[in-house]
Design a protein around this motif. Structure first.
Motif, PDB file in Angstrom:
ATOM      1  N   GLY A 103      55.775  40.537  48.155  1.00 25.01           N
ATOM      2  CA  GLY A 103      55.056  40.811  46.920  1.00 25.01           C
ATOM      3  C   GLY A 103      55.377  42.211  46.409  1.00 25.01           C
ATOM      4  N   LEU A 104      54.535  42.716  45.505  1.00 27.22           N
ATOM      5  CA  LEU A 104      54.692  44.043  44.913  1.00 27.22           C
ATOM      6  C   LEU A 104      53.724  45.006  45.584  1.00 27.22           C
ATOM      7  CD1 LEU A 104      55.840  45.936  42.683  1.00 27.22           C
ATOM      8  CD2 LEU A 104      53.964  45.147  41.226  1.00 27.22           C
ATOM      9  N   VAL A 134      57.413  49.112  45.717  1.00 26.34           N
ATOM     10  CA  VAL A 134      58.266  48.352  46.642  1.00 26.34           C
ATOM     11  C   VAL A 134      58.083  46.869  46.360  1.00 26.34           C
ATOM     12  CG1 VAL A 134      58.862  47.873  49.047  1.00 26.34           C
ATOM     13  CG2 VAL A 134      57.964  50.111  48.413  1.00 26.34           C
ATOM     14  N   VAL A 135      59.177  46.159  46.142  1.00 28.59           N
ATOM     15  CA  VAL A 135      59.146  44.712  45.935  1.00 28.59           C
ATOM     16  C   VAL A 135      59.826  44.053  47.131  1.00 28.59           C
ATOM     17  CG1 VAL A 135      59.841  42.780  44.483  1.00 28.59           C
ATOM     18  CG2 VAL A 135      59.183  44.970  43.434  1.00 28.59           C
ATOM     19  N   LEU A 136      59.084  43.176  47.810  1.00 26.45           N
ATOM     20  CA  LEU A 136      59.611  42.506  49.001  1.00 26.45           C
ATOM     21  C   LEU A 136      59.621  40.994  48.791  1.00 26.45           C
ATOM     22  CD1 LEU A 136      57.870  44.489  51.894  1.00 26.45           C
ATOM     23  CD2 LEU A 136      60.183  44.768  51.012  1.00 26.45           C
ATOM     24  N   ASN A 137      60.766  40.391  49.066  1.00 18.75           N
ATOM     25  CA  ASN A 137      60.904  38.942  49.020  1.00 18.75           C
ATOM     26  C   ASN A 137      60.467  38.336  50.352  1.00 18.75           C
ATOM     27  OD1 ASN A 137      62.097  38.952  46.383  1.00 18.75           O
ATOM     28  ND2 ASN A 137      63.992  39.686  47.336  1.00 18.75           N
ATOM     29  N   PRO A 138      60.286  37.002  50.421  1.00 22.19           N
ATOM     30  CA  PRO A 138      59.935  36.379  51.709  1.00 22.19           C
ATOM     31  C   PRO A 138      60.970  36.704  52.791  1.00 22.19           C
ATOM     32  CG  PRO A 138      59.603  34.827  49.906  1.00 22.19           C
ATOM     33  CD  PRO A 138      60.273  36.036  49.308  1.00 22.19           C
ATOM     34  N   ASN A 139      60.483  36.915  54.013  1.00 24.91           N
ATOM     35  CA  ASN A 139      61.316  37.287  55.166  1.00 24.91           C
ATOM     36  C   ASN A 139      62.091  38.577  54.926  1.00 24.91           C
ATOM     37  OD1 ASN A 139      60.701  35.272  57.080  1.00 24.91           O
ATOM     38  ND2 ASN A 139      62.018  33.809  56.013  1.00 24.91           N
ATOM     39  N   TRP A 153      49.856  46.171  41.774  1.00 25.55           N
ATOM     40  CA  TRP A 153      49.625  45.773  40.374  1.00 25.55           C
ATOM     41  C   TRP A 153      48.706  46.760  39.652  1.00 25.55           C
ATOM     42  CZ3 TRP A 153      52.820  42.697  38.248  1.00 25.55           C
ATOM     43  CH2 TRP A 153      53.459  41.702  38.986  1.00 25.55           C
ATOM     44  N   LEU A 154      47.774  47.384  40.382  1.00 25.71           N
ATOM     45  CA  LEU A 154      46.922  48.403  39.779  1.00 25.71           C
ATOM     46  C   LEU A 154      47.761  49.596  39.322  1.00 25.71           C
ATOM     47  CD1 LEU A 154      44.145  49.570  39.072  1.00 25.71           C
ATOM     48  CD2 LEU A 154      43.987  50.415  41.428  1.00 25.71           C
ATOM     49  N   MET A 155      48.729  49.984  40.137  1.00 29.90           N
ATOM     50  CA  MET A 155      49.590  51.105  39.767  1.00 29.90           C
ATOM     51  C   MET A 155      50.489  50.736  38.594  1.00 29.90           C
ATOM     52  SD  MET A 155      48.651  53.596  41.558  1.00 29.90           S
ATOM     53  CE  MET A 155      49.934  54.704  40.957  1.00 29.90           C
ATOM     54  N   VAL A 156      50.890  49.466  38.499  1.00 30.60           N
ATOM     55  CA  VAL A 156      51.668  49.019  37.326  1.00 30.60           C
ATOM     56  C   VAL A 156      50.831  49.203  36.064  1.00 30.60           C
ATOM     57  CG1 VAL A 156      52.658  47.005  36.177  1.00 30.60           C
ATOM     58  CG2 VAL A 156      53.129  47.412  38.587  1.00 30.60           C
ATOM     59  N   LEU A 157      49.554  48.822  36.139  1.00 28.37           N
ATOM     60  CA  LEU A 157      48.659  48.976  34.990  1.00 28.37           C
ATOM     61  C   LEU A 157      48.503  50.454  34.614  1.00 28.37           C
ATOM     62  CD1 LEU A 157      46.691  47.736  32.951  1.00 28.37           C
ATOM     63  CD2 LEU A 157      44.901  47.891  34.701  1.00 28.37           C
TER      64      LEU A 157
END
Length: 282
Positions: free
Chosen positions: A76-77, A52-57, A13-17
């Motif tokens: 998470g992100l 990288v966006v990862l969903n559960p499992n 999220w810091l890199m998104v900002l």
């Protein structure tokens, strides 16, 4: 060996900002005709590929110029080195319902057998680098395990030898052997076997009719054996009771005749028609 990478979503999220701030800076410099800042656009684009966006499992296997750098398993992100190759590997449970295959059992009889397998990736390093395609590896090794299982045991046990395990009647023991066999085969690919069981088991069509007749004949013989055992016990009990209570005295010839008559009555397929003897026994 798998190395779990302890990445934090805060960095993502810091890199998104930072990326959003850079976009604002590009717009501001463009409005003020300060185009020299546009030289940083390629750098901004490179950093964009680090997300990288990862969903559960779900997991991401990271490699840097061919070197394995770890696996992210949290959801998470995230943001990692943009030059890293990020390969997503699902950690969810998967089903394999194999089509019945024809194979010979231990006695050489052709049978049709299929299995249901529940599996998932446990070690992402082995799944990604120890085998070429871990999904295809699961299919091929499961097929091989089925064939080995079928050739190790007879379909049915016609000799009533309880010590001999057969595929049809000892299903729990057979499923345990199948699960162990598949687990050992898939360990090289980092696959966890959650469940393995036979879902289809039958004789092949070319011998199904003949084997059905054999099963029926075996059942008839077993039933007749039980009937004879019961009849012998009843005759023995009848003779013993008659002797103890002294209801009637029978010589050996008449005992033999009585035994013969009782065995016929007790073992006959149809109800016997009694003949009343009104004469003397002597």
């Amino acid at each position: 060996m798998e190395k779990t990478r302890n990445s934090s979503t805060a960095i993502g999220w810091l890199m998104v900002l930072i990326e959003v701030c850079l976009i604002g800076a590009f717009i501001y410099m463009g409005v003020n005709r300060q185009f020299w800042f546009l030289a940083f656009i390629p750098v901004w684009l490179v950093f964009l590929f680090g997300f990288v966006v990862l969903n559960p499992n779900e997991s991401a296997v990271l490699t840097f110029f061919g070197a394995y750098k770890g696996t992210i398993k949290a959801n998470g992100l995230f943001w990692v080195n943009p030059l890293m190759v990020k390969k997503k590997v699902s950690l969810r449970a998967r089903n394999l319902d194999s089509e019945p295959i024809k194979v010979n059992d231990k006695l050489g009889n052709p049978i049709m057998i299929g299995v249901v397998l529940v599996w998932r990736v446990r070690d992402t390093f082995k799944a990604s680098f120890e085998v070429n395609d871990f999904v295809e590896f699961v299919y091929v090794q499961t097929d091989a395990a089925i064939r080995k299982l079928a050739t190790s045991y007879p379909y049915d046990n016609f000799d009533d030898e309880e010590s001999e395990i057969c595929l049809r009647s000892d299903i729990e023991e057979v499923n345990d052997v199948l699960e162990t066999e598949i687990t050992e085969r898939l360990a090289i690919a980092g696959i966890e076997v959650m469940e393995a069981r036979i879902s289809h088991l039958a004789y092949a069509s070319e011998i199904a009719g003949a084997m059905l007749q054999r099963q029926q004949a075996t059942a008839v013989v077993a039933a007749r054996r039980r009937i004879v055992e019961g009849a012998v016990g009843m005759v023995e009990l009848a003779l013993e009771e008659l002797g103890q209570k002294e209801i009637v005295e029978l010589d050996d010839e008449r005992k033999a005749a009585m035994v013969s008559n009782l065995m016929v009555v007790l073992c006959a397929e149809k109800s016997a028609s009694p003949v009343v003897n009104t004469g003397s026994l002597y």
